[in-house]
Motif scaffolding. Structure first.
Motif, PDB file in Angstrom:
ATOM      1  N   UNK A 175       0.810  -1.216   0.000  1.00  0.00           N
ATOM      2  CA  UNK A 175       0.000   0.000   0.000  1.00  0.00           C
ATOM      3  C   UNK A 175       0.842   1.264   0.000  1.00  0.00           C
ATOM      4  N   UNK A 176       2.084   1.160   0.451  1.00  0.00           N
ATOM      5  CA  UNK A 176       2.990   2.309   0.461  1.00  0.00           C
ATOM      6  C   UNK A 176       3.820   2.397  -0.811  1.00  0.00           C
ATOM      7  N   UNK A 177       3.498   1.562  -1.803  1.00  0.00           N
ATOM      8  CA  UNK A 177       4.192   1.510  -3.092  1.00  0.00           C
ATOM      9  C   UNK A 177       5.655   1.079  -2.942  1.00  0.00           C
ATOM     10  N   UNK A 178       5.964   0.393  -1.846  1.00  0.00           N
ATOM     11  CA  UNK A 178       7.291  -0.186  -1.701  1.00  0.00           C
ATOM     12  C   UNK A 178       7.405  -1.416  -2.601  1.00  0.00           C
ATOM     13  N   UNK A 179       8.632  -1.733  -3.010  1.00  0.00           N
ATOM     14  CA  UNK A 179       8.842  -2.813  -3.962  1.00  0.00           C
ATOM     15  C   UNK A 179       9.608  -3.963  -3.321  1.00  0.00           C
ATOM     16  N   UNK A 180       9.198  -5.186  -3.680  1.00  0.00           N
ATOM     17  CA  UNK A 180       9.849  -6.392  -3.176  1.00  0.00           C
ATOM     18  C   UNK A 180      10.072  -7.355  -4.334  1.00  0.00           C
ATOM     19  N   UNK A 181      11.123  -8.145  -4.201  1.00  0.00           N
ATOM     20  CA  UNK A 181      11.337  -9.269  -5.105  1.00  0.00           C
ATOM     21  C   UNK A 181      11.184 -10.546  -4.292  1.00  0.00           C
ATOM     22  N   UNK A 182      10.328 -11.451  -4.772  1.00  0.00           N
ATOM     23  CA  UNK A 182      10.038 -12.697  -4.060  1.00  0.00           C
ATOM     24  C   UNK A 182      10.473 -13.858  -4.939  1.00  0.00           C
ATOM     25  N   UNK A 183      11.433 -14.649  -4.450  1.00  0.00           N
ATOM     26  CA  UNK A 183      11.941 -15.780  -5.209  1.00  0.00           C
ATOM     27  C   UNK A 183      11.050 -17.001  -5.097  1.00  0.00           C
ATOM     28  N   UNK A 184      11.419 -18.069  -5.806  1.00  0.00           N
ATOM     29  CA  UNK A 184      10.630 -19.300  -5.797  1.00  0.00           C
ATOM     30  C   UNK A 184      10.572 -19.922  -4.412  1.00  0.00           C
ATOM     31  N   UNK A 185      11.633 -19.738  -3.638  1.00  0.00           N
ATOM     32  CA  UNK A 185      11.678 -20.317  -2.296  1.00  0.00           C
ATOM     33  C   UNK A 185      10.842 -19.526  -1.295  1.00  0.00           C
ATOM     34  N   UNK A 186      10.342 -18.360  -1.712  1.00  0.00           N
ATOM     35  CA  UNK A 186       9.584 -17.505  -0.814  1.00  0.00           C
ATOM     36  C   UNK A 186      10.422 -16.416  -0.168  1.00  0.00           C
ATOM     37  N   UNK A 187      11.737 -16.468  -0.385  1.00  0.00           N
ATOM     38  CA  UNK A 187      12.607 -15.437   0.162  1.00  0.00           C
ATOM     39  C   UNK A 187      12.333 -14.110  -0.528  1.00  0.00           C
ATOM     40  N   UNK A 188      12.251 -13.035   0.253  1.00  0.00           N
ATOM     41  CA  UNK A 188      11.950 -11.728  -0.327  1.00  0.00           C
ATOM     42  C   UNK A 188      12.984 -10.700   0.105  1.00  0.00           C
ATOM     43  N   UNK A 189      13.209  -9.734  -0.776  1.00  0.00           N
ATOM     44  CA  UNK A 189      14.088  -8.615  -0.465  1.00  0.00           C
ATOM     45  C   UNK A 189      13.398  -7.330  -0.910  1.00  0.00           C
ATOM     46  N   UNK A 190      13.628  -6.269  -0.163  1.00  0.00           N
ATOM     47  CA  UNK A 190      13.056  -4.966  -0.492  1.00  0.00           C
ATOM     48  C   UNK A 190      13.999  -4.244  -1.444  1.00  0.00           C
ATOM     49  N   UNK A 191      13.451  -3.644  -2.478  1.00  0.00           N
ATOM     50  CA  UNK A 191      14.237  -2.957  -3.493  1.00  0.00           C
ATOM     51  C   UNK A 191      13.737  -1.531  -3.672  1.00  0.00           C
ATOM     52  N   UNK A 192      14.644  -0.656  -4.059  1.00  0.00           N
ATOM     53  CA  UNK A 192      14.258   0.696  -4.456  1.00  0.00           C
ATOM     54  C   UNK A 192      14.054   0.710  -5.961  1.00  0.00           C
ATOM     55  N   UNK A 193      13.147   1.541  -6.414  1.00  0.00           N
ATOM     56  CA  UNK A 193      12.948   1.617  -7.849  1.00  0.00           C
ATOM     57  C   UNK A 193      11.612   2.208  -8.235  1.00  0.00           C
ATOM     58  N   UNK A 194      11.198   1.862  -9.440  1.00  0.00           N
ATOM     59  CA  UNK A 194       9.979   2.408 -10.021  1.00  0.00           C
ATOM     60  C   UNK A 194       9.227   1.283 -10.726  1.00  0.00           C
ATOM     61  N   UNK A 195       7.969   1.533 -11.015  1.00  0.00           N
ATOM     62  CA  UNK A 195       7.241   0.572 -11.844  1.00  0.00           C
ATOM     63  C   UNK A 195       6.147   1.284 -12.624  1.00  0.00           C
ATOM     64  N   UNK A 196       5.874   0.725 -13.776  1.00  0.00           N
ATOM     65  CA  UNK A 196       4.794   1.211 -14.632  1.00  0.00           C
ATOM     66  C   UNK A 196       3.789   0.083 -14.773  1.00  0.00           C
ATOM     67  N   UNK A 197       2.520   0.409 -14.752  1.00  0.00           N
ATOM     68  CA  UNK A 197       1.489  -0.619 -14.875  1.00  0.00           C
ATOM     69  C   UNK A 197       0.360  -0.130 -15.760  1.00  0.00           C
ATOM     70  N   UNK A 198      -0.258  -1.082 -16.459  1.00  0.00           N
ATOM     71  CA  UNK A 198      -1.489  -0.790 -17.165  1.00  0.00           C
ATOM     72  C   UNK A 198      -2.622  -0.706 -16.138  1.00  0.00           C
ATOM     73  N   UNK A 199      -3.560   0.166 -16.393  1.00  0.00           N
ATOM     74  CA  UNK A 199      -4.676   0.292 -15.453  1.00  0.00           C
ATOM     75  C   UNK A 199      -5.473  -1.008 -15.389  1.00  0.00           C
ATOM     76  N   UNK A 200      -5.887  -1.359 -14.184  1.00  0.00           N
ATOM     77  CA  UNK A 200      -6.755  -2.515 -13.982  1.00  0.00           C
ATOM     78  C   UNK A 200      -7.897  -2.130 -13.053  1.00  0.00           C
ATOM     79  N   UNK A 201      -9.134  -2.416 -13.433  1.00  0.00           N
ATOM     80  CA  UNK A 201     -10.262  -2.146 -12.534  1.00  0.00           C
ATOM     81  C   UNK A 201     -10.331  -3.130 -11.371  1.00  0.00           C
ATOM     82  N   UNK A 202      -9.464  -4.146 -11.383  1.00  0.00           N
ATOM     83  CA  UNK A 202      -9.506  -5.181 -10.351  1.00  0.00           C
ATOM     84  C   UNK A 202      -8.542  -4.936  -9.200  1.00  0.00           C
TER      85      UNK A 202
END
Length: 258
Positions: A118-145
């Protein structure tokens, strides 16, 4: 003269949200892993994604300084193509910003491993479930869902993609089983012995599947009962017309590539 100040409100929205929180991040409303699987399930779908990513990445970058923010051996065209591919395939294109505030490099993040909150923070989640927080940006297509994730524009054609894959799997199983329709072995005026039943099962399960076992012969014999002649016949249980599959795949192909 009296000074007037305008204060911006930072009151949070009271609207209900359908997005599901999973620890530090929100789960996408549609599985990114499923979208990745669809990418490999249909050649027309994959080609359409590749064509659109190629077209979107062919922008003029002569006056851009993007190159100085990219790692060595990564060109602007390569970076933009990967970015556009993520955007078209997943509806989301995340970028990692690694380094200091003014001296940094940009890296595309595999979109199926990317999550946000909800704070627009970014994470990368691997197959094992391990996650790391990353700095950066993202672009997305609008979704009504979703308020936080985008969606690709081919979602409306997912049924056609899955139908095409099921048709391919049907044909694959058909040839794996000797390219024969479903058959029933019928004994008339006789009963198969236990040895015959075992032989039928072994032949069709072991000796008649795959191209290496093509053209092998099954020997059948009868045990007559009474005075009537004993017979053995093979009867088709079901049959799918080749033309119906051809027409189905052509229709689904056109809708997938549209």
């Amino acid at each position: 003269m009296e000074n007037k100040f305008i204060f911006k409100s930072d009151a949070p929205s009271l609207q209900l949200s359908s997005d599901v929180q999973n620890g530090d991040y929100i789960e996408p409303f549609i599985s990114f892993s499923d979208l990745l699987e669809l990418h490999y399930a249909n050649v027309y779908h994959r080609r359409a994604i590749k064509i659109k990513a190629n077209m979107l990445s062919q922008i003029e970058i002569d006056e851009s300084d993007l190159a100085k923010f990219l790692p060595q051996n990564v060109s602007e065209k390569e970076f933009l193509f990967e970015f556009c591919y993520n955007l078209e395939l997943f509806g989301n294109a995340p970028i990692e910003k690694a380094g200091a505030k003014t001296n940094y490099k940009l890296y595309n993040i595999p979109a199926h491993e990317w999550r946000t909150n909800k704070d627009k923070q970014m994470f990368q989640v691997g197959k094992s479930g391990k996650k790391i927080k990353l700095d950066g940006y993202y672009l997305k297509f609008y979704s009504p869902s979703s308020r936080y994730y985008g969606e690709p524009d081919y979602l409306a054609a997912m049924c056609q993609i899955l139908t095409n894959r099921q048709a391919d799997m049907y044909n694959y199983s058909f040839f794996q089983n000797g390219a024969r329709p479903d058959l029933a072995i019928i004994h008339e005026n006789s009963e198969p012995s236990e040895e015959q039943i075992a032989a039928y099962k072994k032949f069709f399960s072991e000796n008649y599947k795959g191209s290496a076992n093509a053209h092998k012969t099954l020997l059948c014999y009868t045990n007559s009962i009474g005075e009537k002649d004993a017979k053995i016949r093979f009867e088709k249980l079901s049959e799918v017309q080749d033309l119906s599959f051809k027409a189905l795949k052509e229709v689904s192909r056109d809708e997938i590539a549209a």
